[in-house]
Motif scaffolding. Structure first.
Motif, PDB file in Angstrom:
ATOM      1  N   ILE A 789      15.446  10.184  27.917  1.00 29.82           N
ATOM      2  CA  ILE A 789      16.089   9.989  26.615  1.00 29.82           C
ATOM      3  C   ILE A 789      15.285  10.651  25.509  1.00 29.82           C
ATOM      4  N   ASP A 790      13.980  10.374  25.456  1.00 30.30           N
ATOM      5  CA  ASP A 790      13.133  10.971  24.421  1.00 30.30           C
ATOM      6  C   ASP A 790      11.674  10.811  24.850  1.00 30.30           C
ATOM      7  N   ILE A 791      10.762  11.333  24.015  1.00 31.14           N
ATOM      8  CA  ILE A 791       9.334  11.226  24.346  1.00 31.14           C
ATOM      9  C   ILE A 791       8.626  10.247  23.426  1.00 31.14           C
ATOM     10  N   ASP A 792       9.351   9.527  22.591  1.00 31.07           N
ATOM     11  CA  ASP A 792       8.725   8.555  21.702  1.00 31.07           C
ATOM     12  C   ASP A 792       9.365   7.184  21.915  1.00 31.07           C
ATOM     13  N   PRO A 793       8.805   6.358  22.790  1.00 29.33           N
ATOM     14  CA  PRO A 793       9.423   5.056  23.076  1.00 29.33           C
ATOM     15  C   PRO A 793       9.256   4.039  21.958  1.00 29.33           C
ATOM     16  N   LYS A 794       8.492   4.359  20.887  1.00 30.64           N
ATOM     17  CA  LYS A 794       8.221   3.382  19.839  1.00 30.64           C
ATOM     18  C   LYS A 794       9.356   3.280  18.837  1.00 30.64           C
ATOM     19  N   THR A 795      10.064   4.360  18.603  1.00 24.65           N
ATOM     20  CA  THR A 795      11.150   4.353  17.610  1.00 24.65           C
ATOM     21  C   THR A 795      12.490   4.423  18.325  1.00 24.65           C
ATOM     22  N   VAL A 796      13.058   3.264  18.601  1.00 17.40           N
ATOM     23  CA  VAL A 796      14.315   3.187  19.343  1.00 17.40           C
ATOM     24  C   VAL A 796      15.370   2.545  18.458  1.00 17.40           C
ATOM     25  N   ASP A 797      16.571   3.116  18.483  1.00 13.59           N
ATOM     26  CA  ASP A 797      17.695   2.556  17.753  1.00 13.59           C
ATOM     27  C   ASP A 797      18.000   1.163  18.307  1.00 13.59           C
ATOM     28  N   PRO A 798      18.206   0.164  17.447  1.00 15.44           N
ATOM     29  CA  PRO A 798      18.449  -1.222  17.925  1.00 15.44           C
ATOM     30  C   PRO A 798      19.609  -1.311  18.918  1.00 15.44           C
ATOM     31  N   LYS A 799      20.677  -0.592  18.663  1.00 15.59           N
ATOM     32  CA  LYS A 799      21.823  -0.630  19.570  1.00 15.59           C
ATOM     33  C   LYS A 799      21.433  -0.071  20.936  1.00 15.59           C
ATOM     34  N   LEU A 800      20.721   1.044  20.946  1.00 16.81           N
ATOM     35  CA  LEU A 800      20.281   1.644  22.204  1.00 16.81           C
ATOM     36  C   LEU A 800      19.303   0.723  22.913  1.00 16.81           C
ATOM     37  N   GLU A 801      18.418   0.096  22.151  1.00 15.47           N
ATOM     38  CA  GLU A 801      17.434  -0.819  22.755  1.00 15.47           C
ATOM     39  C   GLU A 801      18.137  -1.979  23.460  1.00 15.47           C
TER      40      GLU A 801
END
Length: 867
Positions: A789-801
């Motif tokens: 999905i991406d290389i930054d697991p710290k900033t995730v959209d709440p819906k996606l999370e």
């Protein structure tokens, strides 16, 4: 001794000369005695001295002050004589159709310019008609204009307004007297008193004005000459900008000046102004239609604004920000020789008063010269830019390029040509040695320096007929004679340091191939022969393609030739091939290792990336063959850049797919798995940009699938003796290919294996979704696969999370055979992302197993039945 009827001798001579061309002075002096002649000389001398004093006065900067003092004195005395409370003398400015005067501000002693329209109010009426007005009750008079004829905070009761005439009976000034002492009106006696001295005052004011105008014109002409003479001293555009602004400011005695140049391409006005340090220049840009400068640029008309704050086009925000007060502005267009507007000059705050029509005339003349200077500077800058552009192009060309004149003599030679002739590449920045080589080559016949068969004939034919020649597979043999540096001693016996090694171009003898002749060198040995040590000659043999082209001028006439030598020797062929598959830096390292670096097979830990276009057949079935090729070339161009940007090697193109390797043929300093993941995400970003253009053109979107896996492979040149390619083979390659195919089944664009996931640091560095644990066809070992999905697991959209949490919980329930809970969780996940194919796939499997439970030996692994 006295002389009768002298009068103004010079004035008499002027009048007589205008009537006839006879010598009046000669006729007058021929009968004079010696004493009378001496007396006449004294009169003429006195008049010439008066002329000299007048000329000195014109050249004096104090003339304007003198006019002010005269007006101030006359104003005071007239008011005293006629017992007026307030007295003002308005001078007539016929050029601008205005009346102007200096008005005292009060206790501060400062004065300001007061300007009134010549046809408004009582003062304007007197100036226009030349008739006096004596008004006992000013406010009741029909001509009284409260805004013009009354001062703020002052009540006008009685008023006497009388004209002052010149010797030609023209109105040169108007005297306004307000409120006679004692409250009485002005009477006929007051008017007569005024008439007693008005003629003298008129002549004095007329003379002062004449002197003032002559002085202003003389100073203006001198300043204009000085200003324009300095404009052409430099062809540098920035220097010309500074010169134009400074000279315009001095010419107009303005506080500030700016020259805006018009950029038609960007529809902007731009200039360079000094920063606070007064030395560094900074660029400013404004829209070409904004503000006062924009109005002048848009209309080509002059704007002379006496009061900036009363003009709606003026933007006071800069004044508010800086604390500066803009009083008046003169803004004028600048045209080039073709009559096109190229800029705008803007002058702010004249030192005294406002800008006049004479200022406009002088500035118009100045702008004509400024336009020529700017046009020349811009042309010169364009020439320099083009020259540098061509020089840079010539230097950057990988092929050897030599230009010649019509005799075939060398004019320019680029770096690649020097290297082709044996000049050491590491010495290209050695300016003394390089200049020495160029000096010995330029001006010589090119066929003597480049001994290629038939070059002279082909070049001559190109000059005569304009024909182009291309001759492939030519041989070039040259040599470089290497001289070890010697430290000779000077007259004092001290060593003089010289370069350690010298290089001399040597050409093979036409009849004896083993003998090399030094090119354009003075003889060193006896008998006029240069003795060369064969052991110090580095022989160079090149295989090259020769191209000869004519150089033409704008009229199409041949003015020279261009000899292009493409080096196709083995080294260059290898390098050119490698550049297609890897970055130049990696290619250079591979070249440095030698040919054997790629021939020998090696086992290496690498990461392999497969990428394939989805729905390629459907996408291209309605396209012509040329359109298909063009589409693929554009697509692969940007995708390969994404590979090269992260130090990957392009292994091959397979139809609409590409295969890239990270970590071969040379190991990477960085983590090869991490570089491959970043490359894949860059490819995703580039595809989005690629599709934005296609959306604009209403073309179908392109989608791809990427599979990435890491592992051990065997790398090397593989093939037959006639055709070999560098590639990698092994399970890692096969698995990457299978994962790329799985992107269709799971409906995602990038899938990575657990091996790549672990090498990248897992969920600490990557945001992924575990799609499945699968067993590819032909293999027994199962592999966990992940959607990248991406290389930054710290900033995730709440819906996606939330979606990922439901999906992972559903997967856990599924693997624990709790299919009912799995169905509920997958169903909730589809509520968030209804079109997610991986969730739909897991939901369908759970529903199937709920109906028909799997065997007890079931381990949750999905086995692929196809490749």
């Amino acid at each position: 001794m006295t002389l009768s009827n002298t009068g103004s001798i010079l004035a008499t001579l002027t009048q007589l000369t205008q009537l006839n061309r006879t010598s009046a002075l000669t006729n007058r002096v021929k009968d004079l005695s010696i004493g009378e002649f001496i007396c006449l000389l004294d009169f003429i001398t006195a008049e010439f001295q008066q002329f000299l004093r007048a000329i000195d006065m014109i050249n004096s900067e104090a003339l304007e002050t003198m006019l002010e003092q005269v007006m101030e004195a006359f104003t005071l005395k007239i008011g005293q004589i006629l017992k007026a409370d307030r007295t003002t003398i308005f001078l007539v400015d016929e050029d601008k159709g205005m009346l102007w005067s200096k008005v005292n501000r009060g206790e501060t002693g400062e004065t300001r310019d007061l300007r009134l329209p010549i046809n408004v109010g009582i003062v304007g009426h007197v100036a226009a008609t030349g008739k006096s007005l004596n008004i006992a009750d000013a406010e009741q008079h029909h001509l009284f204009n409260k805004e013009i004829d009354e001062y703020p905070g002052y009540q006008t009761k009685t008023l006497l307004c009388m004209p002052i005439l010149s010797s030609r009976q023209q109105v040169v000034a108007v005297v306004q007297l307000l409120n006679k002492a004692g409250g009485e009106p002005f009477d006929e006696t007051d008017e007569q008193h005024f008439r007693d001295f008005t003629a003298s005052i008129g002549i004095i004011l007329e003379t002062c004005q004449s002197f003032y105008m002559a002085a202003r014109n003389q100073r203006g002409a001198a300043a204009l000459l000085k200003a324009t003479s300095s404009l052409g001293q430099s062809l540098d555009l920035e220097a010309t900008l500074r010169s134009v602004m400074e000279q315009a400011r001095r010419l107009m005695k303005a506080d500030r000046s700016t020259l805006f140049l018009l950029s038609k391409e960007k529809n902007e006005l731009w200039s360079k102004v000094a920063k606070a340090d007064g030395k560094t220049m900074m660029e400013i840009r404004i829209p070409a239609s904004r503000g006062i400068a924009g109005y002048v640029a848009s209309t080509g008309k002059t704007l002379n604004i006496p009061d900036a704050y009363n003009d709606p086009r003026f933007d006071p925000s800069t004044d508010k920000r800086t604390g500066y007060r803009t009083r008046n502005i003169l803004c004028m267009p600048v045209f080039n020789s073709a009559g096109d507007l190229i800029g705008v000059t803007q002058l702010i705050n004249k030192e005294q008063g406002s800008f006049t029509s004479s200022d406009e005339e002088f500035m118009q003349a100045f702008n004509i010269q400024a336009g020529i200077a700017l046009e020349n500077a811009k042309l010169f800058e364009a020439v320099l830019t083009e020259k540098q552009y061509q020089k840079d192009i010539l230097a950057s060309l990988s092929d050897a390029v030599i230009s010649t004149d019509l005799e075939g003599k060398i004019v320019t030679i680029n770096d690649a040509a020097l290297e082709l002739l044996g000049y050491p590449s590491e010495e290209l920045h050695n300016l003394p040695l390089r200049s020495l080589w160029e000096c010995k080559l330029i001006g010589r016949y090119v066929w003597e320096v480049v001994p290629v068969d038939d070059l002279q004939r082909r070049l001559t034919d190109s000059f005569q007929t304009g024909a182009k020649h291309y001759v492939p597979e030519q041989s070039l043999k040259v040599g470089v004679y290497v001289i070890d540096g010697i430290d000779p001693k000077n007259a004092a016996g001290e060593p003089v340091k010289k370069s350690a090694i010298h290089y001399i171009l040597a050409l093979p003898h036409r009849d004896r191939a083993d003998v090399y002749i030094p090119w354009n060198e003075a003889p060193l040995g006896t008998n006029g022969r240069l003795i060369l040590d064969r052991s110090k000659i580095h022989a160079i043999e090149r295989s090259l393609n020769l191209t000869v082209n004519p150089l033409t001028n704008p009229e199409g006439r041949v003015r020279g030739g261009l000899v292009v030598l493409e080096d196709i020797s083995n080294e260059k062929r290898m390098k050119s091939t490698l550049y297609r598959y890897m970055t130049p830096g990696v290619a250079e390292q591979v070249m440095a290792l030698g040919d054997d670096a790629l021939m020998v097979g090696e086992r290496k830990e690498v990461t392999i990336l497969f990428s394939d276009i989805r729905g390629y057949t459907t996408l291209t079935e309605n396209l012509e063959a040329t359109e298909v090729v063009a589409l693929l070339n554009k697509y692969f161009e940007t995708m390969v850049e994404a590979v090269f940007n992260y130090k990957g090697t392009l292994d091959k193109f397979i139809g609409d797919a590409l295969m890239a390797v990270f970590g071969a043929p040379l190991p990477l300093k960085e983590n090869h798995a991490w570089m491959s993941v970043q490359s894949a995400l860059d490819m995703r970003r580039r595809l989005a940009e690629f599709n934005r253009v296609r959306i604009f053109k209403r073309q179908p979107l392109i989608r791809f699938g990427i599979g990435i896996s890491s592992g051990e492979v065997v790398s090397g040149n593989i093939g037959s003796q006639k055709r070999m390619d560098y590639t990698v083979i092994g399970d890692g390659v096969n698995l990457s290919s299978r994962l790329e195919s799985l992107t269709k089944e799971y409906g995602c664009d990038i899938i990575i294996s657990e091996f790549t996931y672990q090498l990248c640091g897992g969920d600490k560095r990557l945001l992924v979704r575990e799609l499945d644990k699968t067993r590819v066809k032909g293999k027994m070992q199962a592999v966990s696969i992940y959607e990248l999905i991406d290389i930054d697991p710290k900033t995730v959209d709440p819906k996606l999370e939330k979606f990922l949490h439901l999906y992972h919980c559903g997967r856990n329930a599924y693997l624990q055979r709790n299919f009912k809970d799995a169905i509920a969780l997958f169903h909730d996940a589809t509520e968030l992302y209804p079109n997610d194919r991986a969730t739909q796939l897991q939901l369908a499997r759970s529903q199937q197993y709920l109906k028909v439970p799997p065997p007890e030996t079931w381990d949750g692994i999905h086995t692929m039945t196809t490749k």
